[in-house]
Design a protein around this motif. Structure first.
Motif, PDB file in Angstrom:
ATOM      1  N   SER A  44      39.004  39.941  47.492  1.00  0.00           N
ATOM      2  CA  SER A  44      39.620  38.634  47.266  1.00  0.00           C
ATOM      3  C   SER A  44      40.780  38.752  46.283  1.00  0.00           C
ATOM      4  O   SER A  44      40.708  39.503  45.302  1.00  0.00           O
ATOM      5  N   LEU A  45      41.832  37.996  46.528  1.00  0.00           N
ATOM      6  CA  LEU A  45      42.940  37.942  45.573  1.00  0.00           C
ATOM      7  C   LEU A  45      42.593  37.012  44.416  1.00  0.00           C
ATOM      8  O   LEU A  45      43.136  37.133  43.326  1.00  0.00           O
ATOM      9  N   LEU A  46      41.671  36.062  44.657  1.00  0.00           N
ATOM     10  CA  LEU A  46      41.264  35.128  43.606  1.00  0.00           C
ATOM     11  C   LEU A  46      40.236  35.744  42.664  1.00  0.00           C
ATOM     12  O   LEU A  46      40.245  35.472  41.469  1.00  0.00           O
ATOM     13  N   ASN A  47      39.337  36.557  43.215  1.00  0.00           N
ATOM     14  CA  ASN A  47      38.332  37.248  42.418  1.00  0.00           C
ATOM     15  C   ASN A  47      38.178  38.661  42.966  1.00  0.00           C
ATOM     16  O   ASN A  47      37.449  38.875  43.927  1.00  0.00           O
ATOM     17  N   PRO A  48      38.852  39.636  42.375  1.00  0.00           N
ATOM     18  CA  PRO A  48      38.851  41.003  42.892  1.00  0.00           C
ATOM     19  C   PRO A  48      37.487  41.688  42.906  1.00  0.00           C
ATOM     20  O   PRO A  48      37.354  42.787  43.405  1.00  0.00           O
TER      21      PRO A  48
END
Length: 69
Positions: free
Chosen positions: A23-27
């Motif tokens: 995820s780009l929001l939560n790696p």
């Protein structure tokens, strides 16, 4: 990524391959998939007076496999 063509963003990958990854929001978590929108908003006419914005949603097969398992 905004303002670049799908071909540029894919960089040789398929849409399915691009839907996998972190995820780009939560790696720390796997992404659920991707949403592709045209650079200029377009609509699909279903012929019965129903119109909807054109978008493509691709769910990540790796994410879905993890959720089922």
């Amino acid at each position: 990524a905004k303002g670049i063509t799908l071909r540029e963003w894919l960089n040789g990958r398929t849409i399915q391959e691009a839907s996998n990854g972190m995820s780009l929001l939560n790696p720390n978590v796997r992404r659920e998939g991707i949403v592709v929108k045209p650079m200029t908003e377009e609509y699909v006419d279903f012929g019965d007076g129903h119109r909807q914005r054109l978008i493509i949603k691709q769910r990540s097969p790796l994410y879905l496999a993890k959720e089922k398992g």
